[in-house]
Scaffold this motif. Structure first.
Motif, PDB file in Angstrom:
ATOM      1  N   ASP A 345       0.830  -1.195   0.000  1.00 16.19           N
ATOM      2  CA  ASP A 345       0.000   0.000   0.000  1.00 16.19           C
ATOM      3  C   ASP A 345       0.866   1.247   0.000  1.00 16.19           C
ATOM      4  N   GLU A 346       0.383   2.294  -0.671  1.00 23.50           N
ATOM      5  CA  GLU A 346       1.098   3.564  -0.658  1.00 23.50           C
ATOM      6  C   GLU A 346       0.988   4.242   0.699  1.00 23.50           C
ATOM      7  N   GLN A 347      -0.065   3.915   1.446  1.00 23.73           N
ATOM      8  CA  GLN A 347      -0.245   4.426   2.799  1.00 23.73           C
ATOM      9  C   GLN A 347      -0.073   3.250   3.762  1.00 23.73           C
ATOM     10  N   VAL A 348       0.737   3.418   4.781  1.00 27.30           N
ATOM     11  CA  VAL A 348       1.031   2.317   5.699  1.00 27.30           C
ATOM     12  C   VAL A 348       0.713   2.725   7.132  1.00 27.30           C
ATOM     13  N   GLU A 349       0.272   1.736   7.906  1.00 26.99           N
ATOM     14  CA  GLU A 349       0.052   1.937   9.338  1.00 26.99           C
ATOM     15  C   GLU A 349       1.397   1.825  10.043  1.00 26.99           C
ATOM     16  N   LEU A 350       1.839   2.924  10.659  1.00 29.00           N
ATOM     17  CA  LEU A 350       3.201   2.984  11.187  1.00 29.00           C
ATOM     18  C   LEU A 350       3.274   2.740  12.687  1.00 29.00           C
ATOM     19  N   ASP A 351       2.128   2.767  13.370  1.00 27.89           N
ATOM     20  CA  ASP A 351       2.155   2.733  14.833  1.00 27.89           C
ATOM     21  C   ASP A 351       2.847   1.494  15.394  1.00 27.89           C
ATOM     22  N   GLY A 352       2.467   0.320  14.901  1.00 29.29           N
ATOM     23  CA  GLY A 352       3.039  -0.915  15.440  1.00 29.29           C
ATOM     24  C   GLY A 352       4.535  -0.993  15.266  1.00 29.29           C
ATOM     25  N   MET A 353       5.020  -0.653  14.040  1.00 30.86           N
ATOM     26  CA  MET A 353       6.454  -0.718  13.775  1.00 30.86           C
ATOM     27  C   MET A 353       7.222   0.294  14.616  1.00 30.86           C
ATOM     28  N   LEU A 354       6.691   1.523  14.743  1.00 23.91           N
ATOM     29  CA  LEU A 354       7.384   2.541  15.521  1.00 23.91           C
ATOM     30  C   LEU A 354       7.439   2.182  17.004  1.00 23.91           C
ATOM     31  N   GLN A 355       6.362   1.661  17.536  1.00 26.52           N
ATOM     32  CA  GLN A 355       6.384   1.250  18.945  1.00 26.52           C
ATOM     33  C   GLN A 355       7.452   0.198  19.193  1.00 26.52           C
ATOM     34  N   PHE A 379      -0.395   7.731  14.534  1.00 28.79           N
ATOM     35  CA  PHE A 379       0.102   8.325  13.295  1.00 28.79           C
ATOM     36  C   PHE A 379      -0.871   8.104  12.149  1.00 28.79           C
ATOM     37  N   GLY A 380      -1.723   7.071  12.256  1.00 29.55           N
ATOM     38  CA  GLY A 380      -2.649   6.761  11.178  1.00 29.55           C
ATOM     39  C   GLY A 380      -1.916   6.243   9.957  1.00 29.55           C
ATOM     40  N   LEU A 381      -2.516   6.444   8.797  1.00 32.55           N
ATOM     41  CA  LEU A 381      -1.894   6.023   7.543  1.00 32.55           C
ATOM     42  C   LEU A 381      -0.867   7.060   7.106  1.00 32.55           C
ATOM     43  N   VAL A 382       0.362   6.616   6.951  1.00 36.43           N
ATOM     44  CA  VAL A 382       1.475   7.500   6.598  1.00 36.43           C
ATOM     45  C   VAL A 382       1.994   7.088   5.224  1.00 36.43           C
ATOM     46  N   PRO A 383       2.254   8.040   4.316  1.00 38.56           N
ATOM     47  CA  PRO A 383       2.848   7.687   3.020  1.00 38.56           C
ATOM     48  C   PRO A 383       4.128   6.881   3.201  1.00 38.56           C
ATOM     49  N   ALA A 384       4.325   5.863   2.384  1.00 35.90           N
ATOM     50  CA  ALA A 384       5.488   4.978   2.531  1.00 35.90           C
ATOM     51  C   ALA A 384       6.801   5.747   2.420  1.00 35.90           C
ATOM     52  N   GLN A 385       6.828   6.824   1.609  1.00 34.85           N
ATOM     53  CA  GLN A 385       8.062   7.599   1.451  1.00 34.85           C
ATOM     54  C   GLN A 385       8.458   8.312   2.741  1.00 34.85           C
ATOM     55  N   ASP A 386       7.478   8.589   3.603  1.00 33.72           N
ATOM     56  CA  ASP A 386       7.774   9.294   4.855  1.00 33.72           C
ATOM     57  C   ASP A 386       8.099   8.350   6.008  1.00 33.72           C
ATOM     58  N   GLU A 420      -0.281  14.083  17.263  1.00 33.01           N
ATOM     59  CA  GLU A 420      -1.504  14.761  16.853  1.00 33.01           C
ATOM     60  C   GLU A 420      -1.517  14.806  15.328  1.00 33.01           C
ATOM     61  N   ARG A 421      -2.565  14.239  14.739  1.00 33.49           N
ATOM     62  CA  ARG A 421      -2.657  14.153  13.271  1.00 33.49           C
ATOM     63  C   ARG A 421      -3.932  14.832  12.801  1.00 33.49           C
ATOM     64  N   SER A 422      -3.804  15.739  11.854  1.00 32.67           N
ATOM     65  CA  SER A 422      -4.947  16.399  11.244  1.00 32.67           C
ATOM     66  C   SER A 422      -4.710  16.453   9.747  1.00 32.67           C
ATOM     67  N   GLY A 423      -5.313  15.494   9.018  1.00 31.79           N
ATOM     68  CA  GLY A 423      -5.069  15.402   7.581  1.00 31.79           C
ATOM     69  C   GLY A 423      -3.614  15.079   7.302  1.00 31.79           C
ATOM     70  N   SER A 424      -2.959  15.918   6.513  1.00 30.96           N
ATOM     71  CA  SER A 424      -1.551  15.699   6.191  1.00 30.96           C
ATOM     72  C   SER A 424      -0.624  16.365   7.204  1.00 30.96           C
ATOM     73  N   ARG A 425      -1.172  17.138   8.114  1.00 33.31           N
ATOM     74  CA  ARG A 425      -0.350  17.831   9.103  1.00 33.31           C
ATOM     75  C   ARG A 425      -0.137  16.935  10.330  1.00 33.31           C
ATOM     76  N   LEU A 426       1.127  16.887  10.751  1.00 35.72           N
ATOM     77  CA  LEU A 426       1.524  16.014  11.850  1.00 35.72           C
ATOM     78  C   LEU A 426       2.294  16.818  12.887  1.00 35.72           C
TER      79      LEU A 426
END
Length: 494
Positions: A345-355, A379-386, A420-426
């Motif tokens: 996926d172009e958007q990935v769930e990052l929470d588990g990996m970061l924890q 973090f929600g869904l984060v673009p894979a590039q980020d 804190e996540r609001s749309g694309s702003r983190l």
């Protein structure tokens, strides 16, 4: 539809689900009948409300405006009530006028299997495009008559029919075949004939046993769907694919019954060869991307292992420390690629990996202190590039917090990551309950010329890769607080 049912009737959940099952499968009937289908539900006050509407893709619609939620006129109510009470199909003797068009209306009661009549279907045919009917249109109409008659007896839709990918797909215009009870072809539309000619069938289909023709086409070296014989004989309301010699045809069967006795079936077929070829190409590309991520992860793990070996042979404390830091950073990037190799996926769930990464980072950085990492927010869904720059930034900040905030002066400590996540702003705050930084250190970190490789890496990644800012400050309850404001790639270019 569920809201309209709840607002205007007292249907049970089972009865409501039956109407949903009908509406989910009636596009085929509308296309065969070349007519609009309107589902009318009796209301508590004796009226009727339209809860669903289907337009044909094979002809001109009657209603250009949405009529769902409207109530039936007095003239319609009488016909609807008669069909509901008698449980029989009601046909109008005179055309009705809807705007500019004359329309014939047939009222079909909707009965649950083994239950009562709960609604009616208005089959409204536009008489505007007047012309002689072809053999194909006559077969369409006969098939539609059979399916609507089954609905009036509670035999359609079939509650045992397949769901998900095994349902739907082919459309009436793609190709239609009518079978008798023995599985012989009574009629095949030109598109259906073309589909089977591409599979290798020579000559006409009418009068042939479809299951015997299909059996001669199958290449048994590959996998054969066990439902295929049931579908081509018209015995199961399922969808399957026939694939041979580089040609793929999707088939869906609709058995026709009268009081439970099978009288034949309608088969809808579609040539999906190009679609299957593209799916295989995508699968190949997906597998290649996964393999690339997996190999990058393995290569990075090898680099980390080599750095670790070199660190063990190094006698200078400064060089050993630098190699250990490089090992940790490479291991973080490797962990991100391991995570990316498991998804495309172009958007990935990052929470588990970061924890997992932050917990491991804190354990490695701590010497005489047991440090706990706590994440609040998602973090929600984060673009894979980020994913990689974000993981590197946070592991660097946690490492700094553990090494400089506690420095072996306490037995326990906590590093908190607030998200804190609001749309694309983190917005991310990394705080610790350690000794904190002095005024000089805080001023030095706040300048662009901050010393220390870790801080330079963090500032560069936040500014250049995440398009944000970073600020060091003293925490409200002591310790150090680092605030990151970033904008993820779904909200900025690149």
């Amino acid at each position: 539809m569920s809201d309209l049912i709840a607002a205007h009737s007292d249907l049970s959940d089972v009865e409501g689900e039956w109407l949903h099952l009908l509406v989910g499968d009636w596009q085929i009937v509308s296309d065969l009948a070349v007519a609009d289908l309107v589902l009318w539900l009796p209301t508590r006050d004796g009226g009727f409300v339209a809860v669903a509407h289907c337009r044909p893709s094979t002809g001109t619609t009657v209603h250009y405006d949405d009529i769902v939620g409207l109530f039936a006129s007095e003239g319609q109510q009488a016909r609807f009530a008669a069909a509901l009470a008698d449980g029989r199909v009601q046909n109008t003797t005179e055309p009705q006028w809807f705007g500019e068009y004359a329309v014939t209306e047939q009222v079909v009661p909707v009965k649950m299997r083994g239950g009562r009549t709960i609604a009616v279907i208005a089959r409204q045919t536009n008489l505007g495009p007047s012309r002689s009917h072809s053999r194909q249109e006559l077969n369409y109409a006969e098939a539609a008559d059979d399916l609507l008659a089954m609905a009036s007896r509670g035999e359609y839709p079939s509650p045992d029919s397949a769901s998900g990918p095994r349902r739907g797909a082919p459309r009436v215009g793609d190709g239609l075949i009518r079978l008798n009870a023995e599985g012989q072809v009574l009629y095949a539309s030109p598109n259906a004939l073309s589909c089977f000619h591409r599979l290798g069938v020579v000559g006409p289909l009418v009068g042939q046993s479809l299951v015997e023709l299909t059996a001669g086409l199958i290449e048994y070296a590959g996998t054969v769907d066990e439902a295929l014989p049931l579908v081509v004989m018209g015995r199961a309301s399922w969808r399957t694919d026939i694939e041979t010699r580089g040609v793929a045809v999707s088939l869906r069967s609709l058995p026709l019954t009268v009081h439970g006795q099978r009288i034949g079936a309608v088969l809808i077929c579609r040539d999906v060869s190009e679609l299957r070829r593209r799916e295989r190409e995508l699968m190949t590309k997906d597998a290649t991307i996964r393999e690339i991520h997996h190999r990058v992860k393995n290569n990075l793990a090898t680099v980390a292992a080599l750095l670790r070996l070199q660190s063990r042979r190094c006698e200078l404390p400064e060089a050993k420390f630098a190699l250990d830091e490089a090992t940790r950073r490479v291991a973080t990037i490797s962990l991100v690629h391991e995570f990316l190799s498991q998804t495309l996926d172009e958007q990935v769930e990052l929470d588990g990996m970061l924890q997992r990464a932050l917990r491991m980072t804190a354990e490695l950085a701590a010497t005489n202190t047991s440090v706990q990492t706590v994440q609040r927010g998602s973090f929600g869904l984060v673009p894979a590039q980020d994913a990689t720059p974000l993981a590197l930034v946070l592991t660097e900040l946690v490492t700094n917090a553990v090494e400089h905030g506690f420095n072996g002066t306490r037995e326990t400590g906590t590093v908190t990551v607030d998200v804190e996540r609001s749309g694309s702003r983190l917005r991310v705050r990394v705080t610790d309950d350690g000794v904190g930084l002095g005024t000089d250190d805080m001023a030095r970190l706040s300048r662009d010329s901050a010393s220390g490789l870790g801080n330079q890496i963090v500032r560069t990644l936040v500014t250049n890769e995440l398009g944000g800012t970073i600020d060091w400050r003293t925490g409200d309850e002591g310790g150090t607080e680092v605030v990151i404001e970033a904008r993820l790639r779904d909200g900025r270019r690149g």
